[in-house]
Design a protein around this motif. Structure first.
Motif, short mmCIF file in Angstrom:
data_model
loop_
_atom_site.label_atom_id
_atom_site.label_comp_id
_atom_site.label_asym_id
_atom_site.label_seq_id
_atom_site.Cartn_x
_atom_site.Cartn_y
_atom_site.Cartn_z
N TYR A 337 26.54 9.00 51.34
CA TYR A 337 25.52 10.03 51.47
C TYR A 337 25.37 10.81 50.16
O TYR A 337 25.89 10.40 49.13
N ALA A 338 24.65 11.93 50.22
CA ALA A 338 24.46 12.78 49.04
C ALA A 338 25.10 14.14 49.32
O ALA A 338 25.07 14.63 50.46
N TYR A 339 25.65 14.76 48.28
CA TYR A 339 26.34 16.04 48.41
C TYR A 339 25.87 16.95 47.28
O TYR A 339 25.97 16.59 46.10
N ILE A 340 25.36 18.13 47.64
CA ILE A 340 24.80 19.04 46.66
C ILE A 340 25.43 20.42 46.83
O ILE A 340 25.98 20.74 47.89
N PRO A 341 25.37 21.27 45.79
CA PRO A 341 25.97 22.60 45.88
C PRO A 341 25.35 23.43 47.01
O PRO A 341 24.24 23.15 47.48
N PRO A 405 11.47 9.33 53.46
CA PRO A 405 12.42 9.89 54.44
C PRO A 405 13.68 9.05 54.61
O PRO A 405 14.75 9.59 54.87
N GLU A 406 13.58 7.72 54.45
CA GLU A 406 14.77 6.88 54.61
C GLU A 406 15.79 7.13 53.49
O GLU A 406 16.93 6.70 53.59
N ASN A 407 15.38 7.84 52.43
CA ASN A 407 16.28 8.15 51.34
C ASN A 407 17.09 9.42 51.57
O ASN A 407 17.96 9.73 50.75
N TYR A 408 16.79 10.14 52.64
CA TYR A 408 17.60 11.33 52.93
C TYR A 408 17.91 11.48 54.42
O TYR A 408 18.45 12.51 54.85
N GLY A 422 20.91 13.21 55.71
CA GLY A 422 22.00 12.51 55.02
C GLY A 422 22.36 13.18 53.72
O GLY A 422 23.02 12.58 52.87
N ILE A 423 21.94 14.41 53.56
CA ILE A 423 22.30 15.22 52.39
C ILE A 423 23.12 16.40 52.89
O ILE A 423 22.68 17.16 53.76
N VAL A 439 19.18 5.92 47.08
CA VAL A 439 18.54 4.84 46.33
C VAL A 439 18.26 3.61 47.19
O VAL A 439 18.12 2.51 46.66
N ARG A 440 18.15 3.78 48.50
CA ARG A 440 17.76 2.65 49.33
C ARG A 440 16.33 2.25 48.98
O ARG A 440 15.44 3.09 48.86
N ASN A 441 16.13 0.95 48.84
CA ASN A 441 14.84 0.41 48.42
C ASN A 441 14.39 0.97 47.07
O ASN A 441 13.20 1.19 46.84
#
Length: 660
Positions: A337-341, A405-408, A422-423, A439-441
């Motif tokens: 997944y993605a992780y941000i501050p 949307p499938e990217n998050y 997913g973030i 980075v899917r697709n």
């Protein structure tokens, strides 16, 4: 759910299942006791949920320069269990090549979110010994278990045997490396933040990349493990393929030997589809590629200069420095997944929720985590943009990468048509981590020679047709007349401890339906042999006509009388399916396995685990009480029958003469 860290990078994999109901009733009669005991043993009702792995030291080894063809190497990726990452410092010097680019087509299977990682197949030694290696952009060394390993787990392939390779040579001890106790051979040691480790000796041998590689096999330095622990010990994949920065990195070694451009690429398939490819070497960037500057001196990881984020075209009210904390914004192939501050996460969450007018917020699939989820969007991924807003990432010089949307988002595993963000907030530090979901697709080109990373939105499952339409080679085990079918259901995680009830996979064949129908029994036996299972475990679920060929759907079930198969057994079968290790006679024509998913018995609560035992005990107790009550009643009935003492006087019966 379990959380792991690679260096400082958190890795999350979620495993969720819903409980299954079990009806029961008990009869009060003695005769029903036996009947209900049989029913309870033979009719245990289950409902199945569909289930669709800090390098502190870098040894500096500069291989001798060698001339050669500057081609590109293409190797396939396969997802497997999570593992660790590392870092390193490269002493690589930039050089340019004035040579044509080459490529080859390789297919992938599965989805990033199923297992969290992808792996590729490499062959080491003469004759070649095959290994499944986790692709890791954060690790700078490639290593596999050695036959001399004293503490290595059971992995997918046999350990590497140096004595069986005629081309193997140990890397001799020098002042540039850490040496073994006898001071004869260089060693390596890696320790990771999730408490796993790998150590062993360094060797050199021939490494091959498959029969579709554009360059010949090359000598390379790699680690031969003598000890491993933690996740490295328990994972199914054999080892690590290091794609990070450092002289032991496979990319650096091939570049130093002037075999490839100083670049590589990754392409992950979309939601519910999977697929993709990996490219070692350079490619001509397609039109529309968006670039981000990557500063190799900023951190040992691949970073990008993320400046701002837009949701539905509106800029998040954030200072650009929020994405520049500590290691900056890191692009990591191993993080799911993605992780941000925190500040960025709160602003992103609020902006998304303001754009969702027709969706309802619901609880997440795992009660232990406060996921942000929404229902009512439907199951069709192509229609997600109708309900969820677009997101744009803005890099330096204003270059924008549009995310779908499938990217998050990821699917809610309990509610159909529901999705979750997913973030997540990075819980430990201000580093921004962009994992595979982002980075899917999207075809991601790591152009290390130009200090930049390129992004090109495409369908990764159709990458080669889109990227090199004029020179697309024939696809192994495929037919141009057969298109991949849609999956029966989206893939889901297999929770630790869950029991796999069946494995479903699609197989397209270019043999026509009427001809195939009479050979189903033979095909069933062939599939069972190739998957190393009993023929009684293989069932044909469906057979339909498709174009000039046939589409079959197969189910692999546990060996009777077992009700499920272990996760290890299922993994072995899935690996063979994912790698299309099913080889059929020419009489069946070409074939392709286009999709697979899992039906699993979900983890159950204490009551679900012991419910049957408790009910059976209750039945025995009730039956015992019924039988005891019946015996007491009969006993009392017998005590009411009149009787005479022995020897008591009895009245004489008069004998009557029968008259003739």
């Amino acid at each position: 759910m379990h959380s792991q860290q690679i260096g400082y990078l958190p890795i999350m994999s979620r495993f969720v299942y819903a409980p299954s109901p079990f009806p029961a009733s008990v009869s009060a009669t003695a005769g029903a006791v036996i009947v209900w005991i049989i029913v309870l043993f033979s009719c245990n009702t289950l409902s199945f949920a569909s289930a669709s792995v800090v390098e502190p030291t870098t040894v500096t080894l500069l291989p001798p320069h060698a001339s050669g063809n500057f081609g590109a190497i293409f190797v396939p990726l396969y997802p497997y269990l999570p593992n660790s990452s590392g870092d390193g410092t490269s002493r690589r010097h930039r050089r340019t090549f004035d040579v044509p680019y080459a490529n080859a087509r390789m297919d992938l299977y599965d989805d990033l979110l199923i297992t969290g990682y992808y792996s590729t197949r490499l062959w080491i030694g003469t004759p070649p010994q095959k290994f499944a290696l986790i692709v890791d952009t954060g690790s700078s060394v490639t290593y596999v278990p050695c036959s001399t390993c004293v503490h290595c787990g059971k992995h997918q392939n046999p350990k590497f045997d140096p004595d069986s390779s005629s081309t193997y040579q140990p890397v001799k001890c020098t002042v540039d490396c850490t040496c073994d106790n006898s001071m004869t051979q260089c060693t390596y040691a890696r320790e990771y933040a999730e408490m796993s480790s790998s150590s062993g000796v360094l060797g050199e041998d021939i490494i091959s990349f498959g029969d579709q590689s554009d360059i010949s096999p090359q000598r390379a330095t790699f680690g031969c493990e003598n000890s491993e622990s933690g996740d490295l010990y328990t994972q199914r994949a054999d080892g690590i393929l290091g794609l990070g920065r450092g002289d032991l990195s496979l990319v650096d070694q091939l570049f130093h030997r002037a075999m490839i451009h100083d670049s590589f690429s990754l392409c992950y398939g979309g939601m519910d589809v999977g697929g993709g490819a990996m490219v070692l070497g350079g490619l001509i960037a397609p039109s529309g590629t968006v670039y981000a500057y990557s500063n190799p001196g900023r951190s040992p990881y691949y970073n990008v200069d993320l400046k701002e984020v837009l949701v539905a075209g509106k800029r998040l009210p954030l200072d650009p420095s929020v994405f520049d904390g500590k290691h900056g914004t890191v692009l990591d192939s191993g993080t799911t997944y993605a992780y941000i501050p925190e500040a960025a996460f709160l602003a992103f969450k609020d902006a998304i929720m303001k754009e969702l007018h027709s969706l309802k917020q619901i609880k997440g699939p795992d009660p232990n985590y406060k996921d942000i989820c929404f229902s009512g969007a439907g199951s069709d991924v192509s229609k997600l943009p109708e309900n969820f807003p677009s997101v744009e990432m803005v890099f330096g010089k204003g270059h924008k990468l549009l995310l779908s949307p499938e990217n998050y988002l990821f699917r809610h595993s309990r509610v159909s048509g529901a999705y979750c963000l997913g973030i997540f907030q990075n819980p430990k530090e201000p580093t921004t981590i962009l994992g595979g979901i982002i980075v899917r697709n999207i075809f991601v080109m790591y152009e290390r020679e130009n200090h930049r990373i390129g992004f090109w939105k495409t369908n990764c499952s159709e990458l080669w047709a889109r990227l090199i339409a004029s020179a697309t080679p024939d696809k192994p085990h495929s037919s141009p007349d057969i298109s991949p079918p849609a999956p029966l259901a989206p893939p889901f995680h297999i929770s630790p401890g869950s029991k796999v009830a069946s494995i479903i996979f699609y197989m397209s064949l270019d043999i026509k339906y009427p001809m195939l129908e009479s050979h189903i029994a033979e095909l069933t036996q062939l599939i069972a042999t190739e998957l190393h299972v009993n023929s009684s475990q293989v069932y044909l679920s469906d057979l339909t006509y498709e174009g000039n060929g046939s589409l079959t759907i197969w189910s692999i079930t546990p060996l009777k009388p077992a009700e499920y198969m272990s996760k290890a057994t299922a993994s072995d079968i899935i690996a063979r399916i994912a790698e299309d290790e099913i080889h059929l006679p020419k009489s069946f024509g070409k074939h392709r396995i286009s999709n697979w998913y899992i039906e699993a018995v979900p983890n159950r609560t204490w009551w679900e685990n012991y419910r049957n035992v408790i009910i059976i005990l209750m039945v025995f107790i009730i039956g015992f009480l019924v039988l005891t009550t019946a015996w007491l009643w009969r006993y009392r009935q017998r005590t009411n029958i009149p009787y005479r003492p022995v020897g008591s006087a009895m009245s004489q019966l008069e004998l009557q003469t029968v008259l003739s």
